[in-house]
Write a protein that holds these residues in place. Structure first.
Motif, PDB file in Angstrom:
ATOM      1  N   GLU A 292       0.831  -1.209   0.000  1.00 45.28           N
ATOM      2  CA  GLU A 292       0.000   0.000   0.000  1.00 45.28           C
ATOM      3  C   GLU A 292       0.861   1.254   0.000  1.00 45.28           C
ATOM      4  N   SER A 293       2.148   1.098   0.304  1.00 47.93           N
ATOM      5  CA  SER A 293       3.067   2.221   0.359  1.00 47.93           C
ATOM      6  C   SER A 293       4.452   1.737  -0.040  1.00 47.93           C
ATOM      7  N   MET A 294       5.377   2.686  -0.220  1.00 47.82           N
ATOM      8  CA  MET A 294       6.749   2.324  -0.555  1.00 47.82           C
ATOM      9  C   MET A 294       7.370   1.467   0.555  1.00 47.82           C
ATOM     10  N   ARG A 295       7.045   1.813   1.810  1.00 49.01           N
ATOM     11  CA  ARG A 295       7.582   1.053   2.938  1.00 49.01           C
ATOM     12  C   ARG A 295       7.106  -0.391   2.885  1.00 49.01           C
ATOM     13  N   LYS A 296       5.782  -0.559   2.634  1.00 52.02           N
ATOM     14  CA  LYS A 296       5.215  -1.901   2.599  1.00 52.02           C
ATOM     15  C   LYS A 296       5.776  -2.709   1.432  1.00 52.02           C
ATOM     16  N   THR A 297       5.907  -2.072   0.288  1.00 45.55           N
ATOM     17  CA  THR A 297       6.455  -2.744  -0.896  1.00 45.55           C
ATOM     18  C   THR A 297       7.885  -3.215  -0.634  1.00 45.55           C
ATOM     19  N   ALA A 298       8.694  -2.326  -0.047  1.00 43.94           N
ATOM     20  CA  ALA A 298      10.085  -2.670   0.257  1.00 43.94           C
ATOM     21  C   ALA A 298      10.154  -3.825   1.252  1.00 43.94           C
ATOM     22  N   PHE A 299       9.295  -3.789   2.278  1.00 43.98           N
ATOM     23  CA  PHE A 299       9.323  -4.825   3.300  1.00 43.98           C
ATOM     24  C   PHE A 299       8.909  -6.178   2.727  1.00 43.98           C
ATOM     25  N   ILE A 300       7.821  -6.205   1.959  1.00 41.26           N
ATOM     26  CA  ILE A 300       7.343  -7.479   1.372  1.00 41.26           C
ATOM     27  C   ILE A 300       8.416  -8.081   0.475  1.00 41.26           C
ATOM     28  N   THR A 301       9.020  -7.244  -0.365  1.00 41.87           N
ATOM     29  CA  THR A 301      10.063  -7.737  -1.267  1.00 41.87           C
ATOM     30  C   THR A 301      11.266  -8.246  -0.486  1.00 41.87           C
ATOM     31  N   ASN A 302      11.698  -7.473   0.504  1.00 43.13           N
ATOM     32  CA  ASN A 302      12.880  -7.857   1.277  1.00 43.13           C
ATOM     33  C   ASN A 302      12.674  -9.126   2.097  1.00 43.13           C
ATOM     34  N   ILE A 303      11.476  -9.301   2.665  1.00 42.89           N
ATOM     35  CA  ILE A 303      11.226 -10.473   3.505  1.00 42.89           C
ATOM     36  C   ILE A 303      11.211 -11.745   2.654  1.00 42.89           C
ATOM     37  N   GLN A 304      10.620 -11.634   1.437  1.00 45.24           N
ATOM     38  CA  GLN A 304      10.646 -12.785   0.529  1.00 45.24           C
ATOM     39  C   GLN A 304      12.054 -13.027  -0.004  1.00 45.24           C
ATOM     40  N   ALA A 305      12.772 -11.940  -0.265  1.00 43.23           N
ATOM     41  CA  ALA A 305      14.144 -12.060  -0.765  1.00 43.23           C
ATOM     42  C   ALA A 305      15.036 -12.726   0.275  1.00 43.23           C
ATOM     43  N   ALA A 306      14.854 -12.377   1.548  1.00 42.72           N
ATOM     44  CA  ALA A 306      15.678 -12.950   2.613  1.00 42.72           C
ATOM     45  C   ALA A 306      15.533 -14.470   2.656  1.00 42.72           C
ATOM     46  N   GLU A 307      14.301 -14.943   2.542  1.00 43.01           N
ATOM     47  CA  GLU A 307      14.056 -16.393   2.551  1.00 43.01           C
ATOM     48  C   GLU A 307      14.695 -17.058   1.337  1.00 43.01           C
ATOM     49  N   GLU A 308      14.528 -16.436   0.160  1.00 44.91           N
ATOM     50  CA  GLU A 308      15.060 -17.028  -1.075  1.00 44.91           C
ATOM     51  C   GLU A 308      16.582 -16.946  -1.128  1.00 44.91           C
ATOM     52  N   ILE A 309      17.153 -15.887  -0.581  1.00 42.04           N
ATOM     53  CA  ILE A 309      18.618 -15.744  -0.567  1.00 42.04           C
ATOM     54  C   ILE A 309      19.253 -16.878   0.241  1.00 42.04           C
ATOM     55  N   GLU A 333      12.353  -1.951  13.073  1.00 41.80           N
ATOM     56  CA  GLU A 333      11.595  -3.190  13.306  1.00 41.80           C
ATOM     57  C   GLU A 333      11.519  -4.023  12.026  1.00 41.80           C
ATOM     58  N   ASP A 334      11.304  -3.360  10.885  1.00 41.65           N
ATOM     59  CA  ASP A 334      11.271  -4.061   9.596  1.00 41.65           C
ATOM     60  C   ASP A 334      12.626  -4.709   9.303  1.00 41.65           C
ATOM     61  N   LYS A 335      13.691  -3.968   9.591  1.00 40.47           N
ATOM     62  CA  LYS A 335      15.033  -4.512   9.378  1.00 40.47           C
ATOM     63  C   LYS A 335      15.270  -5.756  10.225  1.00 40.47           C
ATOM     64  N   GLY A 336      14.807  -5.705  11.468  1.00 41.09           N
ATOM     65  CA  GLY A 336      14.975  -6.842  12.370  1.00 41.09           C
ATOM     66  C   GLY A 336      14.250  -8.081  11.867  1.00 41.09           C
ATOM     67  N   LYS A 337      13.034  -7.898  11.344  1.00 38.66           N
ATOM     68  CA  LYS A 337      12.251  -9.023  10.814  1.00 38.66           C
ATOM     69  C   LYS A 337      12.925  -9.642   9.590  1.00 38.66           C
ATOM     70  N   VAL A 338      13.464  -8.781   8.719  1.00 37.11           N
ATOM     71  CA  VAL A 338      14.149  -9.277   7.519  1.00 37.11           C
ATOM     72  C   VAL A 338      15.409 -10.043   7.917  1.00 37.11           C
ATOM     73  N   LEU A 339      16.160  -9.504   8.857  1.00 40.15           N
ATOM     74  CA  LEU A 339      17.386 -10.160   9.304  1.00 40.15           C
ATOM     75  C   LEU A 339      17.086 -11.510   9.960  1.00 40.15           C
ATOM     76  N   ASN A 340      16.029 -11.566  10.761  1.00 40.51           N
ATOM     77  CA  ASN A 340      15.640 -12.826  11.405  1.00 40.51           C
ATOM     78  C   ASN A 340      15.199 -13.864  10.369  1.00 40.51           C
ATOM     79  N   LYS A 341      14.486 -13.416   9.339  1.00 42.64           N
ATOM     80  CA  LYS A 341      14.062 -14.326   8.269  1.00 42.64           C
ATOM     81  C   LYS A 341      15.277 -14.904   7.559  1.00 42.64           C
ATOM     82  N   LEU A 342      16.286 -14.070   7.338  1.00 43.87           N
ATOM     83  CA  LEU A 342      17.521 -14.528   6.698  1.00 43.87           C
ATOM     84  C   LEU A 342      18.225 -15.557   7.579  1.00 43.87           C
TER      85      LEU A 342
END
Length: 480
Positions: A292-309, A333-342
């Motif tokens: 819905e926003s640039m923040r949300k788009t970046a977070f969704i992409t990064n969280i999926q990217a972290a898992e795939e990476i 908080e978003d950074k922490g979630k992405v890092l934990n997913k990785l």
């Protein structure tokens, strides 16, 4: 459910691991007679370079190995001409010989025997003090070796652990005898290669199905399962004419690992590139418009990217320094979630991996220990057409794929004639030795028609069923 596919073709062994029908790990091993990690050798010290604290060891191979000199390895007192026991920890890379160590170990399912000390240590995943005390009190350990108790030991009785200790110690004594009585440097012990490592590390209480296409491998796995009381395994011998990887659709998934671009479900993608010093992975939002926003788009992409990476690093066996450029995020908080997913993606990874926090530029650095070759090293070779600046799929790998395709065609047709199209980059190599090509694709019982073409594809295989096909293509007949 976890599935393990063990396919042996000639001197090549390939193992794929799927979880819930998704490819998670892939291993390839070639019987090249090269020193392989885990093998134990008698070596002779040929040279010592004090300036770099390194010794060069002759193990009976064409190239000397190198070994770091350090107090923690208890090897600071070695001299030129000394005979020593060493274990291979890294394969040869280019002109650099294999790396060896005096920290010799013999791995088992429940413990690892080591020769540098006589201590008993425990896996970091074993935290129950009562369990540690129970194992220590019941452990029957020889005085001249050390033991590291593995996580799997927490699922069996101390009697089972002691049986394995006795088994490993017999191996150690046999190695010790060979060192004393062998006159030349050379191989003393093979650790079972990747198949042995997979059996030790990947079979557990989780329901697992193992497929093997080779009778000897099947029997080895069957014997191992019979003694692994904590493993829940169903074993199946693959008897189909079609290759195991081809039959279960794994072949195409492995070929995709050569692509540097990997799509994400959200519409974004990652780009994996190799430089001289490191790997870089770039995350892009692509067609992702779900946010819905640039923040949300970046977070969704990064969280999926972290898992795939994490998935791609393990699949491709990337190692060294890996630098990930995520899409910019301001929210901690978003950074922490992405890092934990990785980090979650490496929980079951047996290879030591360190993930560092986000930098101010939204970069994440991953350091992963090198164990074995990259998947692409088994599949790719330098391309002579572009003077070594690019790579192509190895002809030996192409031959394997063609052989599997011919087996698939034979399964459904009683064919006597086969038509093959092959990319022109392989033309000279094939024409120089047609008979070897025919043997490698196992087509000695067929009439083979071969044509070369330019394009992005590597090969095509078709059966010739009609007389007009044979007449039209007779100029391409090379065998039969």
């Amino acid at each position: 459910m976890k599935e393990i596919f063990v396919e042996r073709n000639g001197s090549t062994l390939r193992i794929a691991i799927k979880r819930n029908n998704k490819l998670k790990e892939c291993y390839i091993e070639e019987d090249s007679k090269e020193p392989f990690p885990g093998e134990i050798y008698k070596g002779v010290v040929k040279n010592i370079i004090p300036g770099i604290k390194c010794a060069f060891i002759d193990i009976g191979h064409k190239e000397n190995c190198y070994m770091y000199i350090d107090r923690k390895f208890k090897n600071t007192g070695i001299k030129k001409g000394d005979e020593i026991l060493v274990e291979v920890v890294k394969e040869a890379i280019g002109k650099k010989g294999p790396k060896v160590t005096t920290a010799v170990s013999i791995p088992g399912r429940y413990c690892v025997l080591n020769t540098l000390d006589n201590d008993v240590t425990f896996s970091k995943k074993i935290t129950d003090e009562d369990l540690i005390a129970y194992i220590k009190n019941g452990l029957d350990k020889p005085k001249d070796i050390g033991l590291m108790i593995r996580t799997n030991a927490s699922k069996v009785t101390v009697d089972m652990i002691n049986k394995e200790v006795a088994y490993l110690y017999n191996i150690f004594e046999d190695i010790d005898r060979k060192v004393k009585y062998s006159l030349k440097p050379g191989l003393l012990y093979k650790a079972g290669g990747i198949l042995g490592r997979i059996l030790r590390d990947k079979l557990d209480e989780e329901t697992t199905k193992v497929y093997a296409n080779n009778v000897e491998d099947y029997e080895e796995i069957e014997s191992y399962i019979a003694n692994a009381k904590d493993a829940n395994v169903f074993l199946e011998l693959h008897n189909e004419e079609i290759g195991l990887f081809q039959y279960y659709g794994i072949e195409n998934e492995i070929l995709k690992l050569r692509n540097n671009k990997v799509q994400l479900n959200c519409g974004g993608y990652i780009i994996i590139e190799k430089t001289e010093a490191m790997y870089t992975i770039d995350v892009n939002s692509g067609k992702n418009i779900k946010g819905e926003s640039m923040r949300k788009t970046a977070f969704i992409t990064n969280i999926q990217a972290a898992e795939e990476i994490a998935n791609q690093i393990r699949l491709r066996n990337l190692s060294g320094i890996i630098l990930v450029d995520f899409i910019d995020m301001k929210d901690e908080e978003d950074k922490g979630k992405v890092l934990n997913k990785l980090k979650d993606g490496f929980i079951e990874d047996k290879i030591k991996t360190v993930i560092y926090p986000f930098t101010e530029l939204n970069l994440v650095q991953i350091a992963r220990k090198r164990v074995g070759k990259l998947i692409e090293e088994y599949m790719d070779e330098p391309c002579s057409c572009c003077k070594g600046r690019g790579k192509r799929l190895k002809l030996s790998y192409i031959n394997l794929l063609i052989k599997n395709e011919i087996e698939r065609i034979k399964e459904s047709n009683n064919i006597k004639h086969i038509y093959i199209e092959l990319n022109t980059v392989y033309e000279k190599h094939v024409k120089d030795d047609i008979i070897s090509f025919i043997k490698e694709i196992e087509a000695l019982d067929l009439a083979v028609y071969l044509n070369f073409f330019n394009g992005e594809e590597y090969y095509k295989v078709e059966p010739l069923l009609f007389s007009n096909q044979l007449e039209n293509l007779k100029m391409y007949k090379i065998y039969g």
